[in-house]
Design an enzyme around this catalytic site. Structure first.
Site, PDB file in Angstrom:
ATOM      1  N   SER A  49       1.051  -1.445  -0.041  1.00  0.00           N
ATOM      2  CA  SER A  49       0.123   0.082   0.098  1.00  0.00           C
ATOM      3  C   SER A  49       0.990   1.064  -0.304  1.00  0.00           C
ATOM      4  CB  SER A  49      -0.653   0.156   0.796  1.00  0.00           C
ATOM      5  OG  SER A  49      -1.427  -1.298   1.115  1.00  0.00           O
ATOM      6  N   HIS A  84      -7.630  -0.816   5.694  1.00  0.00           N
ATOM      7  CA  HIS A  84      -7.186  -1.931   6.324  1.00  0.00           C
ATOM      8  C   HIS A  84      -6.888  -2.369   7.665  1.00  0.00           C
ATOM      9  CE1 HIS A  84      -5.869  -2.426   1.880  1.00  0.00           C
ATOM     10  NE2 HIS A  84      -5.394  -1.732   1.555  1.00  0.00           N
TER      11      HIS A  84
END
Length: 573
Positions: free
Chosen positions: A409, A503
């Site tokens: 990410s 997340h």
């Protein structure tokens, strides 16, 4: 190797992107509806033909003709605007927001220049259904479809910007909750409680109050959602609301309340039961591939070769579509199938020839490296969490040998946060509070400046990555600063970084921070080249999510916790 329907596409250097082509070159259907002279129409049509020849995403130039490569079903989306509604109430084809022809000889922009405020108020009065009395709420007839469709045509005819902002402001302010009725029935609920009346009477009073807490515009949204194409329109309308609130073009409590009401309605309409999971391959329709390419917000697609790589061997691409808007990607997830947890995005998105076949024995890990929402109007609607869960199940079914699920990410906002910290450092101090004495001495020798001004400047223009020595010196301090940014910087008790917050809410573990994982200009500018892996341990995601949402505890690996500890020991903040 099997050839796909898009293998004949011309080089990207000669391609006009779909969004640009549609914006600057109107369709034939639009041209014939323009009330301009025949000569000007011919000029525009000539421009349109040239643009169509250049649009190599769908056409292959052969002689003087453009031959379709994807069939007529793939052609229509590019040749004519898609009407919002079908049936006898169908709106006219949507005009481009604005377009210029003959180097600016004419600029056509249908909007509200001739629409008076009185006309806008009259339209809203006709379109927004009144809230029927509580006693007859089940018997009230629905408004005529023609009136609801009239609102759609009127709104889409307005120029984006102030005209639409004016309409949305009036809709939110003048057709909201009847506060007088709310006060009246609130008093009756309190009276029923004080008099200790029977439970049935109290529940009925509460139900009446609940009914009158509904704003009038909610009825308009409900009826729009029932029209064919109406759901697409509501997503577009909320996109304008979100954009207007962000730019302050629309503001105030009434507009914010309407935005929240519409978001909650869309959350119900876009629940998982109405969503279809679809996989994208090189055999997918042209328009789907184009939309996937255009919507990629994390790692932009460079060309068609890059796009083919991202849907080819050792790669998966999935999206959610809605049963009322079939084939339209709402949110897109890109996955890389690897043998270990990736620490560099270049290894995933680099431009290399796609392999012909996959070797399943080499696949043990799934890396989620990009998730992008394609519709601004669905911002805040929970789609990403469900998409990841569905894709995990799909991959487990297809490739049961996969044992590790992780992201790679980006860390948006880190560089901006770091520059802000550097700006806050007192200039009179001999040492910097973010670095150790030896680190700051090395940095000062390289930059030639004992203050933070030069370091801030080269961080803002990405110049620091050109110095191998400076990259080496900044490695250790930037890693611990990044760990603290992800783990320690909070907003209302939760992670400040939006990607981390997303997340962690899903139950992942902040697993590893990677140095120089994204060396693209965009990656250097946003996060000094660093990326982070969020690891999904499927058996622990539920408990991790509950711990984060409930007690705001972040699950992190030893590497991250060690870097956080170094920050606390070596930084003097």
């Amino acid at each position: 190797m099997e050839r796909g329907p898009h293998d004949d596409l011309r080089s990207p250097a000669h391609r006009t992107p779909h969004s640009t082509w549609r914006r600057h070159h109107p369709s034939p259907a639009t041209l014939f509806s323009l009330s301009i002279g025949e000569e000007l129409c011919q000029s525009v049509m000539l421009t349109n033909q040239r643009a169509r020849r250049r649009y190599c995403g769908l056409f292959l130039l052969q002689g003087a003709q453009c031959l379709p490569r994807c069939g007529m079903s793939h052609l229509g989306w590019a040749l004519s605007p898609r009407p919002l509604l079908r049936g006898p109430w169908a709106a006219a084809p949507r005009w481009p927001r604005r377009f210029s022809v003959a180097a600016g000889l004419c600029r056509c922009s249908p909007g509200t220049s001739s629409a008076s405020v009185a006309g806008m108020e009259e339209l809203l009065s006709r379109s927004v259904p009144p809230l029927p009395p509580y006693e007859t709420k089940e018997k009230a007839p629905p408004p005529a479809e023609l009136r609801t469709a009239e609102f759609v045509r009127y709104y889409r005819g307005l120029e984006p910007g102030p005209p639409r902002a004016e309409l949305l402001t009036r809709l939110a302010r003048d057709f909201g909750v009847d506060h007088g009725r709310v006060a009246e029935f609130s008093a009756k609920v309190l009276q029923a409680r004080e008099q200790q009346r029977e439970l049935g009477a109290l529940l009925q009073a509460e139900d009446r109050l609940r009914y009158y807490l509904n704003p009038r515009y909610r009825g308009l949204f409900q009826h729009l959602g029932r029209l064919e194409g109406g759901l697409r329109f509501l997503v577009e309308l909320r996109g304008d609301l979100v954009e207007g609130l962000a730019s302050k073009a629309v503001d105030g409590p009434h507009v914010k309340e309407m935005n929240g009401v519409l978001k909650n309605m869309l959350s119900e309409w876009f629940s998982t039961g109405f969503l279809n999971l679809e996989r994208v391959t090189w055999q997918s329709p042209c328009e789907v591939l184009q939309k996937i390419s255009d919507s990629e917000a994390v790692h932009p697609v460079r060309n068609w070769v890059d796009m083919k790589r991202r849907v080819g061997s050792y790669r998966r691409c999935y999206f959610f579509s809605h049963c009322a808007i079939p084939g339209e990607p709402l949110i897109v997830l890109h996955v890389a199938l690897t043998s270990d947890i990736s620490s560099s995005i270049q290894a995933i998105v680099k431009e290399v020839p796609p392999l012909e076949t996959e070797d399943a024995d080499k696949i043990t890990t799934a890396i989620f490296y990009s998730i992008s929402l394609t519709q601004q109007g669905l911002q805040g609607v929970e789609l990403g969490t469900y998409l990841i869960k569905r894709v995990v199940k799909e991959l487990q079914k297809e490739l049961p040998q996969i044992k590790a699920f992780s992201t790679l990410s980006p860390i948006p906002g880190f560089t901006k946060w770091l520059v802000g910290l550097l700006s806050s450092q007192p200039k009179e101090l001999e040492r910097n509070e973010l670095f150790t004495e030896s680190e700051w001495q090395e940095i000062s020798e390289i930059t030639g400046d004992t203050t933070t001004e030069t370091l801030k400047k080269i961080l803002n223009n990405n110049e620091w990555v050109r110095s191998e020595k400076l990259v080496q010196v900044l490695h250790s301090p930037f890693m611990r600063l990044c760990a603290w940014y992800l783990y320690g910087e909070k907003h209302r008790g939760y992670a400040l970084n939006p990607v981390a917050n997303f997340h962690l809410q899903n139950g992942s573990v902040m697993w590893r921070i990677n140095w120089m994982a994204d060396t693209s200009p965009r990656g250097i500018a946003a996060s000094c080249g660093m990326m982070v892996n969020y690891r999904y341990f499927l058996e622990d995601t539920a408990s991790n999510s509950a711990a984060y949402l409930g007690s705001k505890q972040i699950k992190a690996s030893e590497q991250v916790l060690s870097l956080v500890s170094q920050f606390q020991q070596k930084s003097w903040l």
